[in-house]
Structures are given as C-alpha cells and as structure tokens.
Design a protein around this motif. Structure first.
Motif, PDB file in Angstrom:
ATOM      1  N   ARG A  66       0.827  -1.214   0.000  1.00 25.96           N
ATOM      2  CA  ARG A  66       0.000   0.000   0.000  1.00 25.96           C
ATOM      3  C   ARG A  66       0.863   1.267   0.000  1.00 25.96           C
ATOM      4  O   ARG A  66       0.500   2.270  -0.619  1.00 25.96           O
ATOM      5  N   ARG A  78      -3.708   0.707 -14.290  1.00 21.76           N
ATOM      6  CA  ARG A  78      -3.811  -0.383 -13.315  1.00 21.76           C
ATOM      7  C   ARG A  78      -2.423  -0.935 -12.996  1.00 21.76           C
ATOM      8  O   ARG A  78      -1.656  -1.281 -13.895  1.00 21.76           O
ATOM      9  N   ASP A 126      -4.050  -4.370  -5.776  1.00 21.58           N
ATOM     10  CA  ASP A 126      -4.521  -3.911  -7.081  1.00 21.58           C
ATOM     11  C   ASP A 126      -4.899  -2.432  -6.963  1.00 21.58           C
ATOM     12  O   ASP A 126      -5.846  -2.080  -6.255  1.00 21.58           O
ATOM     13  N   SER A 127      -4.157  -1.574  -7.643  1.00 22.34           N
ATOM     14  CA  SER A 127      -4.413  -0.135  -7.524  1.00 22.34           C
ATOM     15  C   SER A 127      -5.752   0.273  -8.127  1.00 22.34           C
ATOM     16  O   SER A 127      -6.326   1.289  -7.736  1.00 22.34           O
ATOM     17  N   ALA A 128      -6.256  -0.507  -9.068  1.00 18.69           N
ATOM     18  CA  ALA A 128      -7.519  -0.156  -9.723  1.00 18.69           C
ATOM     19  C   ALA A 128      -8.722  -0.405  -8.816  1.00 18.69           C
ATOM     20  O   ALA A 128      -9.644   0.402  -8.741  1.00 18.69           O
ATOM     21  N   SER A 129      -8.698  -1.523  -8.107  1.00 14.93           N
ATOM     22  CA  SER A 129      -9.830  -1.880  -7.248  1.00 14.93           C
ATOM     23  C   SER A 129      -9.562  -1.586  -5.772  1.00 14.93           C
ATOM     24  O   SER A 129     -10.480  -1.652  -4.959  1.00 14.93           O
ATOM     25  N   ALA A 130      -8.295  -1.283  -5.432  1.00 16.91           N
ATOM     26  CA  ALA A 130      -7.875  -1.073  -4.038  1.00 16.91           C
ATOM     27  C   ALA A 130      -8.087  -2.330  -3.196  1.00 16.91           C
ATOM     28  O   ALA A 130      -8.212  -2.255  -1.971  1.00 16.91           O
ATOM     29  N   GLU A 131      -8.116  -3.480  -3.858  1.00 16.63           N
ATOM     30  CA  GLU A 131      -8.276  -4.755  -3.152  1.00 16.63           C
ATOM     31  C   GLU A 131      -6.916  -5.425  -2.985  1.00 16.63           C
ATOM     32  O   GLU A 131      -6.035  -5.297  -3.837  1.00 16.63           O
ATOM     33  N   GLN A 133      -4.975  -9.154  -2.035  1.00 17.74           N
ATOM     34  CA  GLN A 133      -4.952 -10.587  -1.759  1.00 17.74           C
ATOM     35  C   GLN A 133      -3.768 -10.838  -0.826  1.00 17.74           C
ATOM     36  O   GLN A 133      -2.659 -10.377  -1.096  1.00 17.74           O
ATOM     37  N   ALA A 203      -5.854 -12.299 -10.437  1.00 19.29           N
ATOM     38  CA  ALA A 203      -6.010 -10.884 -10.777  1.00 19.29           C
ATOM     39  C   ALA A 203      -6.099 -10.649 -12.286  1.00 19.29           C
ATOM     40  O   ALA A 203      -6.216  -9.503 -12.726  1.00 19.29           O
TER      41      ALA A 203
END
Length: 211
Positions: A66, A78, A126-131, A133, A203
């Motif tokens: 992050r 992304r 994932d910078s696009a979804s802010a999710e 794993q 992803a």
C-alpha cells in the motif's frame, strides 16, 4: 522511491511493482520472466505489542504494498504491487536479522537441533480496485546439531547477517538444515512464488503470455 510519473498504462497487462529492498525477492521474481519495477517502501517494521508472528508478517506485507501504491501518479493505469515480509519464530519469540557475526552465531547456537517456523507473508495489491490478496505461507525448518566451530566457519563463508535465521537455504546454509517442510519451496528464501502466481492469475495477469 522511484519516480513513477512517466509510467503509462501497459497494453494488455497491468504494470507490476515489487515493493521490497531485498535482492533475494528480486531474484526470485525474475524467475517468472515478466517485466516489473522495484520500489523500496518507507514503513516502520517494528512488531506491535502482543502481535503474533503471522499477524506481523501479514500486516507488514500489505503495508509495504500500500505504501508503494500510494506513490503512483493518477495516470499510472492499473498497477499490481507485490508486498512481502518474513518473520521467523523460535520458542515463541520472533527472530530478527542478526546484523552481526556475534548475534548470528548466538542464533545458530540456540536453534541447533530445534525447529524454527518461518512466516512468509505475501500481499498483491490492485491499484484499480484497491483490493488486496494476502496469504501467510509457513515453513518448518529443523536445524542440525553442529559444533560451534562449524557454525562459525559457515557464517564467515556466507555472511548471512541480513537474513532471519542466519542461514541461506539457497546457498551453503542448506548444510545446516536437517529438514524443510513447506507447500511453497521459495517461501523460505523470501517470496512464495506458488502463492504469487496464483494471485497474479486470479487478478487476470497474463502470466505465461507475458513471459
């Protein structure tokens, strides 16, 4: 921290960044033959009071990912950021990087004939979804009973003062080990590639196509 201001979205696949200062993790990621950048995250890696080794490793792996993702410019497209952290435990206590020959020798003396657990945490953000794993891969390592002179000779030969546990299993340090048990053979070195490839595929990263 690298300057990502010139980064443009990649055609067909997201950009990939390894959030780590470790040369060992970089060498492992290179095995996948995919393009990636490296950025060193600026975070405090001190364990929290009462925090379990697994929780420490997982928290720091995600914090690293992050922290690097937060530096990406708006036009970066992304981006998948890989964070990883490893915590070794022995007799219920966390084992850090020795830093010096004396501390490394003390670690090896204490661990001979004993089992050490290595928690190798991995996060793919994932910078696009802010999710994110995340997973913790545990490796059980049993050290051989070796005399002080042998342990001292090993340390002077390989100088593993920057690795938790004071032994490099990918090098001469394998001679100090009696057994290794893990579902992911590269986890002990610092980056669980089986877990990482599973995350990349989940992803939607075109792993083999990119290679």
């Amino acid at each position: 921290m690298p300057d990502f201001s010139d980064r443009l979205p990649s055609a067909g696949r997201p950009a990939l960044i390894l959030a780590s200062s470790s040369p060992y993790r970089r060498e492992l990621l290179e095995r996948l033959r995919i393009p990636f950048d490296v950025a060193v995250p600026a975070i405090d890696e001190t364990p929290l009071p009462g925090e379990t080794p697994e929780a420490t490793a997982l928290r720091l792996a995600e914090a690293k990912a992050r922290a690097v993702a937060a530096t990406l410019p708006a036009n970066a497209g992304r981006t998948l950021v890989i964070g990883s952290d490893q915590v070794a435990t022995f007799d219920g206590k966390q084992i850090g990087k020795p830093g010096t020959h004396e501390r490394a020798l003390a670690q090896l003396q204490a661990m001979r004939g004993r089992e050490v657990l290595f928690h190798s945490a991995l996060c793919l953000f994932d910078s696009a979804s802010a999710e994110a794993q995340s997973v913790d891969v545990v490796t059980h390592v049993r050290f051989r009973r070796l005399p002080d002179a042998t342990l001292d000779a090993y340390l002077r030969a390989e100088t593993p003062y920057d690795v938790a546990g004071s032994a490099k299993s990918e090098g001469l340090g394998i001679a100090l080990l009696e057994a290794i048990q893990s579902d992911d053979p590269t986890a002990l070195i610092g980056l669980p590639l089986i877990a990482l490839t599973r995350m990349l595929l989940a992803a939607g990263y075109p792993l083999l196509e990119a290679a």
